[in-house]
Write a protein that holds these residues in place. Structure first.
Motif, PDB file in Angstrom:
ATOM      1  N   GLY A  75      10.201 -79.802  -6.719  1.00 32.09           N
ATOM      2  CA  GLY A  75      10.636 -79.745  -5.329  1.00 32.09           C
ATOM      3  C   GLY A  75      11.538 -80.584  -4.862  1.00 32.09           C
ATOM      4  O   GLY A  75      12.626 -80.534  -5.774  1.00 32.09           O
ATOM      5  N   SER A  76      11.640 -81.335  -3.811  1.00 33.13           N
ATOM      6  CA  SER A  76      12.820 -82.017  -3.442  1.00 33.13           C
ATOM      7  C   SER A  76      12.601 -83.226  -2.729  1.00 33.13           C
ATOM      8  O   SER A  76      11.298 -83.384  -2.064  1.00 33.13           O
ATOM      9  N   THR A  77      13.538 -84.173  -2.548  1.00 30.53           N
ATOM     10  CA  THR A  77      13.288 -85.585  -2.056  1.00 30.53           C
ATOM     11  C   THR A  77      13.422 -85.329  -0.428  1.00 30.53           C
ATOM     12  O   THR A  77      14.007 -84.424   0.135  1.00 30.53           O
ATOM     13  N   TRP A  78      13.146 -86.303   0.338  1.00 27.83           N
ATOM     14  CA  TRP A  78      13.101 -86.426   1.887  1.00 27.83           C
ATOM     15  C   TRP A  78      14.507 -86.129   2.042  1.00 27.83           C
ATOM     16  O   TRP A  78      14.714 -85.615   3.071  1.00 27.83           O
ATOM     17  N   TYR A 103       7.016 -79.451  -3.760  1.00 26.80           N
ATOM     18  CA  TYR A 103       6.672 -80.749  -3.268  1.00 26.80           C
ATOM     19  C   TYR A 103       7.652 -80.976  -2.081  1.00 26.80           C
ATOM     20  O   TYR A 103       8.993 -80.924  -2.305  1.00 26.80           O
ATOM     21  N   THR A 104       7.379 -81.393  -0.927  1.00 20.64           N
ATOM     22  CA  THR A 104       8.155 -81.682   0.169  1.00 20.64           C
ATOM     23  C   THR A 104       7.411 -82.812   1.031  1.00 20.64           C
ATOM     24  O   THR A 104       6.188 -82.912   1.220  1.00 20.64           O
ATOM     25  N   LEU A 105       8.234 -83.682   1.613  1.00 23.90           N
ATOM     26  CA  LEU A 105       7.724 -84.808   2.376  1.00 23.90           C
ATOM     27  C   LEU A 105       8.041 -84.657   3.739  1.00 23.90           C
ATOM     28  O   LEU A 105       7.962 -85.480   4.671  1.00 23.90           O
ATOM     29  N   ARG A 106       8.619 -83.556   3.953  1.00 25.88           N
ATOM     30  CA  ARG A 106       9.112 -83.173   5.258  1.00 25.88           C
ATOM     31  C   ARG A 106       8.244 -82.742   6.294  1.00 25.88           C
ATOM     32  O   ARG A 106       7.000 -82.875   5.884  1.00 25.88           O
ATOM     33  N   SER A 107       8.500 -82.263   7.512  1.00 25.49           N
ATOM     34  CA  SER A 107       7.708 -82.372   8.727  1.00 25.49           C
ATOM     35  C   SER A 107       6.587 -81.250   8.473  1.00 25.49           C
ATOM     36  O   SER A 107       6.672 -80.293   7.487  1.00 25.49           O
ATOM     37  N   ASP A 109       6.202 -78.783  10.302  1.00 22.56           N
ATOM     38  CA  ASP A 109       6.690 -77.438  10.557  1.00 22.56           C
ATOM     39  C   ASP A 109       7.157 -76.795   9.331  1.00 22.56           C
ATOM     40  O   ASP A 109       7.428 -75.837   9.049  1.00 22.56           O
ATOM     41  N   VAL A 110       7.942 -77.749   8.548  1.00 16.92           N
ATOM     42  CA  VAL A 110       8.715 -77.440   7.223  1.00 16.92           C
ATOM     43  C   VAL A 110       7.372 -76.873   6.275  1.00 16.92           C
ATOM     44  O   VAL A 110       7.617 -75.920   5.701  1.00 16.92           O
ATOM     45  N   MET A 111       6.387 -77.658   6.101  1.00 17.50           N
ATOM     46  CA  MET A 111       5.248 -77.422   5.184  1.00 17.50           C
ATOM     47  C   MET A 111       4.803 -75.944   5.643  1.00 17.50           C
ATOM     48  O   MET A 111       4.565 -75.127   4.739  1.00 17.50           O
ATOM     49  N   GLU A 112       4.670 -75.778   6.880  1.00 18.16           N
ATOM     50  CA  GLU A 112       3.949 -74.423   7.316  1.00 18.16           C
ATOM     51  C   GLU A 112       4.971 -73.380   7.016  1.00 18.16           C
ATOM     52  O   GLU A 112       4.657 -72.314   6.595  1.00 18.16           O
ATOM     53  N   THR A 113       6.180 -73.536   7.285  1.00 14.98           N
ATOM     54  CA  THR A 113       7.503 -72.570   6.856  1.00 14.98           C
ATOM     55  C   THR A 113       7.285 -72.142   5.498  1.00 14.98           C
ATOM     56  O   THR A 113       7.311 -70.865   5.213  1.00 14.98           O
ATOM     57  N   LEU A 114       7.161 -73.136   4.645  1.00 15.55           N
ATOM     58  CA  LEU A 114       7.198 -72.770   3.264  1.00 15.55           C
ATOM     59  C   LEU A 114       5.772 -71.962   2.899  1.00 15.55           C
ATOM     60  O   LEU A 114       5.747 -70.869   2.107  1.00 15.55           O
ATOM     61  N   ALA A 115       4.680 -72.650   3.270  1.00 12.37           N
ATOM     62  CA  ALA A 115       3.430 -72.004   3.124  1.00 12.37           C
ATOM     63  C   ALA A 115       3.310 -70.496   3.797  1.00 12.37           C
ATOM     64  O   ALA A 115       2.765 -69.697   3.058  1.00 12.37           O
ATOM     65  N   ASN A 116       3.926 -70.140   4.959  1.00 13.02           N
ATOM     66  CA  ASN A 116       4.311 -68.856   5.321  1.00 13.02           C
ATOM     67  C   ASN A 116       4.682 -68.051   4.620  1.00 13.02           C
ATOM     68  O   ASN A 116       4.600 -66.824   4.642  1.00 13.02           O
ATOM     69  N   GLU A 117       5.643 -68.334   3.565  1.00 19.62           N
ATOM     70  CA  GLU A 117       6.410 -67.572   2.626  1.00 19.62           C
ATOM     71  C   GLU A 117       5.568 -67.338   1.302  1.00 19.62           C
ATOM     72  O   GLU A 117       6.081 -67.034   0.401  1.00 19.62           O
ATOM     73  N   GLY A 118       4.299 -67.851   1.136  1.00 20.31           N
ATOM     74  CA  GLY A 118       3.700 -67.823   0.229  1.00 20.31           C
ATOM     75  C   GLY A 118       3.867 -68.630  -1.122  1.00 20.31           C
ATOM     76  O   GLY A 118       3.318 -68.577  -2.038  1.00 20.31           O
ATOM     77  N   ILE A 119       4.628 -69.645  -0.740  1.00 24.07           N
ATOM     78  CA  ILE A 119       4.976 -70.853  -1.618  1.00 24.07           C
ATOM     79  C   ILE A 119       3.614 -71.901  -1.587  1.00 24.07           C
ATOM     80  O   ILE A 119       3.237 -72.337  -0.586  1.00 24.07           O
ATOM     81  N   PRO A 120       3.288 -72.250  -2.671  1.00 23.12           N
ATOM     82  CA  PRO A 120       2.160 -73.132  -2.826  1.00 23.12           C
ATOM     83  C   PRO A 120       2.774 -74.472  -2.770  1.00 23.12           C
ATOM     84  O   PRO A 120       3.599 -75.047  -3.439  1.00 23.12           O
ATOM     85  N   VAL A 121       2.539 -75.393  -1.339  1.00 23.29           N
ATOM     86  CA  VAL A 121       3.000 -76.266  -0.986  1.00 23.29           C
ATOM     87  C   VAL A 121       2.374 -77.675  -1.435  1.00 23.29           C
ATOM     88  O   VAL A 121       1.188 -77.679  -1.042  1.00 23.29           O
ATOM     89  N   GLN A 122       3.194 -78.818  -2.044  1.00 24.92           N
ATOM     90  CA  GLN A 122       2.439 -80.048  -2.275  1.00 24.92           C
ATOM     91  C   GLN A 122       2.961 -80.989  -1.264  1.00 24.92           C
ATOM     92  O   GLN A 122       4.400 -80.964  -0.985  1.00 24.92           O
TER      93      GLN A 122
END
Length: 278
Positions: A75-78, A103-107, A109-122
């Motif tokens: 993942g990445s830091t905030w 892993y992301t701590l961002r908004s 919207d960011v989480m949803e963008t990643l998830a929409n691309e098929g990425i398992p988001v933590q």
């Protein structure tokens, strides 16, 4: 061991897949998770049978060589990236190199963008050290009913945007126990009791690497005492260097065993030749 194609489209095997982790919810099965910081710690986690690993981007390639079959979060830091596109590019790169979740701590919207691309988001709930200002410092979370409901609502909001897993840090055990069955999100309990689907602890805490002066958090139970060994190694290191210094300045070192000598009879020949040259 499951046969898969990783996100880089390479044939691979994994001890656990995303589907496996989601299927374990509610079964009572617990998994272990830790965060090795270097090759020695990665090998130690593998040899110890730790189920899931978390590494940072600069470790990923080496970690994949050492632990090719382990489910591995990255993942990445905030503060690491400024825009959603930068985060998405980073996530796609790391997932393509062998990551299994991001892993992301961002908004949201960011989480949803990643998830929409098929990425398992933590993501992260409860105590989030990066946001300690908002919490009034490093402290436990969910010890009041209002705060417990905030934990639940945050979890459901994350679920709505497609988050797959969360690190649940320093949440009252009763709260995580109550909400865990009300979400499809896989929970990694760090200091939140035994109710999480996965029990997480840091390698340094597990191995007891803190110094005598340190005050580890309440949830940091040391199963080992590497701190004692580190202090012993430091004492031995200083003693050896001190003796080396003393023996050097007094003219005793190097000792004969560490000194190179000419072959028999060659010294006299050399001195004679040297005198002739002079």
């Amino acid at each position: 061991m499951k046969r898969i194609y990783d996100f880089g489209r390479r044939p691979a095997k994994r001890n656990y897949t995303v589907a496996d982790l989601k299927a374990l919810k509610g079964t009572g099965t617990k998994l272990s998770m830790s965060n090795p910081a270097n090759p020695i710690e990665i090998r130690a986690c593998v040899d110890a049978g730790i189920d899931l690993l978390v590494v940072w981007d600069e470790q990923l390639d080496e970690a994949r060589q050492i632990a090719p079959h382990h489910f591995m979060g990255i993942g990445s830091t905030w503060k690491q990236f400024g825009t959603t596109d930068e985060i998405l590019d980073h996530a796609i790169d790391l997932m393509g190199r062998g990551g299994d979740m991001y892993y992301t701590l961002r908004s949201y919207d960011v989480m949803e963008t990643l998830a929409n691309e098929g990425i398992p988001v933590q993501s992260h709930i409860g105590l989030i050290p990066t946001f300690a200002h908002w919490a009034g410092g490093l402290r436990a979370y969910g010890r009041t009913a209002d705060e417990a409901m905030e934990v639940f609502r945050t979890l459901k909001r994350m679920e709505d945007v497609g988050v797959f897993a969360v690190e649940a840090e320093c949440i009252a055990e009763e709260v995580l126990e109550a909400v865990n069955d009300k979400t499809s999100i896989v929970t990694f309990s760090l200091g939140s009791g035994r109710a999480g689907d996965v029990i997480m602890s840091f390698v340094a805490d597990v191995c007891g690497e803190d110094s005598e002066e340190a005050s580890p958090p309440r949830h940091a139970h040391a199963f080992g005492n590497l701190g004692r060994l580190h202090r012993q190694m430091y004492t031995e290191r200083v003693a050896a260097l001190k003796e080396f210094h003393q023996e050097s300045v007094t003219g005793n070192f190097p000792y004969p065993a560490q000194t190179i000598a000419m072959h028999d009879g060659e010294h006299e020949k050399f001195l004679e030749a040297l005198d002739n040259e002079a």
